[in-house]
Design an enzyme around this catalytic site. Structure first.
Site, PDB file in Angstrom:
ATOM      1  N   ILE A   1      61.920  73.890  30.883  1.00  0.00           N
ATOM      2  CA  ILE A   1      61.797  73.528  32.296  1.00  0.00           C
ATOM      3  C   ILE A   1      60.691  74.350  32.953  1.00  0.00           C
ATOM      4  CG2 ILE A   1      64.210  72.817  32.515  1.00  0.00           C
ATOM      5  CD1 ILE A   1      64.653  75.459  34.132  1.00  0.00           C
ATOM      6  N   ASP A   2      60.349  75.508  32.348  1.00  0.00           N
ATOM      7  CA  ASP A   2      59.386  76.425  32.987  1.00  0.00           C
ATOM      8  C   ASP A   2      57.942  75.904  32.946  1.00  0.00           C
ATOM      9  OD1 ASP A   2      61.629  78.047  33.136  1.00  0.00           O
ATOM     10  OD2 ASP A   2      61.053  79.285  31.427  1.00  0.00           O
TER      11      ASP A   2
ATOM     12  N   ARG B   1      60.997  81.653  35.044  1.00  0.00           N
ATOM     13  CA  ARG B   1      60.688  82.926  34.392  1.00  0.00           C
ATOM     14  C   ARG B   1      59.416  83.546  34.984  1.00  0.00           C
ATOM     15  NH1 ARG B   1      63.365  85.553  30.712  1.00  0.00           N
ATOM     16  NH2 ARG B   1      64.744  83.980  29.907  1.00  0.00           N
TER      17      ARG B   1
ATOM     18  N   ARG C   1      69.917  83.066  54.971  1.00  0.00           N
ATOM     19  CA  ARG C   1      70.829  82.963  53.814  1.00  0.00           C
ATOM     20  C   ARG C   1      70.008  82.757  52.552  1.00  0.00           C
ATOM     21  NH1 ARG C   1      76.025  81.219  55.509  1.00  0.00           N
ATOM     22  NH2 ARG C   1      76.327  82.109  57.585  1.00  0.00           N
TER      23      ARG C   1
ATOM     24  N   GLN D   1      69.287  73.411  37.398  1.00  0.00           N
ATOM     25  CA  GLN D   1      67.931  72.891  37.130  1.00  0.00           C
ATOM     26  C   GLN D   1      67.755  72.441  35.682  1.00  0.00           C
ATOM     27  OE1 GLN D   1      64.997  75.734  39.468  1.00  0.00           O
ATOM     28  NE2 GLN D   1      66.965  76.713  39.094  1.00  0.00           N
TER      29      GLN D   1
HETATM   30  O1  F6P Z   1      63.331  79.329  30.051  1.00  0.00           O
HETATM   31  C1  F6P Z   1      64.226  78.532  30.756  1.00  0.00           C
HETATM   32  C2  F6P Z   1      65.061  79.383  31.663  1.00  0.00           C
HETATM   33  O2  F6P Z   1      65.965  78.532  32.350  1.00  0.00           O
HETATM   34  C3  F6P Z   1      64.285  80.258  32.637  1.00  0.00           C
HETATM   35  O3  F6P Z   1      63.782  79.532  33.731  1.00  0.00           O
HETATM   36  C4  F6P Z   1      65.317  81.285  32.981  1.00  0.00           C
HETATM   37  O4  F6P Z   1      64.734  82.508  33.394  1.00  0.00           O
HETATM   38  C5  F6P Z   1      66.042  81.471  31.684  1.00  0.00           C
HETATM   39  O5  F6P Z   1      65.828  80.303  30.919  1.00  0.00           O
HETATM   40  C6  F6P Z   1      67.513  81.709  31.835  1.00  0.00           C
HETATM   41  O6  F6P Z   1      68.052  81.891  30.572  1.00  0.00           O
HETATM   42  P1  F6P Z   1      69.618  82.029  30.321  1.00  0.00           P
HETATM   43  O7  F6P Z   1      70.220  80.676  30.458  1.00  0.00           O
HETATM   44  O8  F6P Z   1      69.690  82.531  28.926  1.00  0.00           O
HETATM   45  O9  F6P Z   1      70.129  82.997  31.317  1.00  0.00           O
END
Ligand code: F6P
Length: 364
Positions: free
Chosen positions: A143-144, A188, A282, A290
């Site tokens: 998704i990133d 990320r 807030r 997402q």
């Molecule tokens: O790389 C996809 C992602 O959803 C990032 O956007 C996010 O920082 C990370 O994975 C979260 O990972 P986890 O589900 O392991 O906490």
């Protein structure tokens, strides 16, 4: 359609993303049409370390899964075969290299190729296996949208849709209660989701990892809107955004063999805005919403195109490659190019310029 008989495997690694099942389905159907056998390796590379995590992918196994979120193969974001977390005698967690075991199983199972579906971490692993002789084709998922050498990764469009919808929905409460809302989005270390959803959803401020922010600039925007009779603001904060000279906000300790978790920056921004402007502010974290649910039509299509193209790459013996979108075509690129660096939002790109032209505050 039949070509030289092959036995191929498919796995999914890293965080799940909408479209994984659509890729699995497309690759399986394209392979079955060629008369090949398809094996699903469950939980990343676990199936090649433990036979219990292997499954046959036939027509029935992939029937009706194209629209489903998640992955029927399961996934992991620990269990890196080159740095496999293991408990040492003293109870501490250390890592061992289990890549040779993976290669041995691959050969024992008589596999001709592996289609590895994953993000940058999975592509790095795929490249290391390719260098050790495994015939691998990668499919870029996340998704990133931070994987290089492809215009887009699948999963990104759905995440942007979910985030845009959330920003849209926040407007009514923000306006009715004259509040500021800070919404934290995933991504990320890059701000693709925040930038695209922020513009599409009509945010007033977008804070990205690529542009360290000045909280005074954010508050100025909120107060300018206030003075103009707009008594509410929506601030989109990418989870990797940092104040100028500040640090990433993280959750918990870094675990062995796993990326540090990001989270909490929106709450900090909300507190700072409230303290400086006196506005009720807030925060909320959209989080894994997402990554869930059915892929958007655009992700459903690109996932199908990527899956089928990966099988064509296997057929052509184009190993060490990753399927990629080079609009309007799906092509293959060396995995080495895809992992050469992280794909950040370009500071001179027209999307960022669009945000500025619309009068959005980017925190600088
Ligand atoms: O790389 C996809 C992602 O959803 C990032 O956007 C996010 O920082 C990370 O994975 C979260 O990972 P986890 O589900 O392991 O906490």
């Amino acid at each position: 359609m039949t070509t030289k008989h092959r036995r191929i495997a498919i796995n999914t690694g890293g965080g799940d993303a909408p479209g994984l099942n659509a890729v699995i389905r497309a690759a399986t159907l394209a392979a079955l049409r060629r008369g090949w056998d398809v094996i699903g390796i469950q939980r990343g590379y676990q199936g090649l370390l433990d036979d219990r995590y292997l499954m046959t992918l036939d027509r029935d196994a992939v029937r009706g899964i194209g629209h489903l979120g998640g992955t029927i193969l399961g996934t992991v974001n620990r269990g890196h075969p080159f740095e496999y977390p293991t408990e040492a005698a003293d109870g501490s967690i250390t890592t061992v290299d289990r890549s040779d075991e993976v290669i041995e199983s691959f050969r024992r199972l008589g596999l001709d190729a592996l289609i590895a579906i994953g993000g940058d971490g999975s592509m790095r692993i795929a490249q290391r296996f390719f260098e050790k002789g495994l015939p691998i084709v990668g499919v870029p998922k996340t998704i990133d949208n931070d994987v290089c050498a492809t215009d887009v990764t699948f999963g990104f469009d759905t995440a942007v849709s979910v985030a845009t919808d959330a920003i849209d929905r926040l407007h009514s409460t923000a306006e009715s209660h004259q509040r500021v809302f800070c919404v934290e989005l995933m991504g990320r270390y890059v701000g693709w989701i925040a930038l695209h959803a922020g513009i599409a959803g009509g945010a007033d401020v977008i804070l990205l990892p690529e542009i360290p922010f000045d909280i005074e600039s954010v508050c100025r925007k909120v107060m300018e809107r206030e003075a103009a009779g707009r008594h509410f603001s929506i601030v989109v904060v990418a989870e990797g955004a940092t104040p100028a000279g500040g640090q990433l906000v993280t959750l918990g300790e870094k675990e062995v063999g796993r990326e540090i978790r990001l989270g909490g920056i929106a709450e900090q921004v909300a507190e700072a805005i409230a303290a400086r402007t006196g506005k009720e502010t807030r925060s909320l974290v959209l989080g894994h919403l997402q990554r869930g649910g059915r892929p958007s039509p655009r992700d459903g299509l690109i996932s199908a195109r990527f899956g089928a193209a990966a099988v064509r790459a296997v057929e052509a013996g184009d190993f060490g490659s990753m399927v990629a979108l080079d609009v309007p075509d799906v092509v293959t690129v060396p995995i080495a190019d895809a992992i050469s660096k992280m794909k950040s939002v370009p500071l001179d790109g027209d999307t960022l310029q669009t945000a500025r032209d619309l009068g959005l505050c980017l925190g600088d």
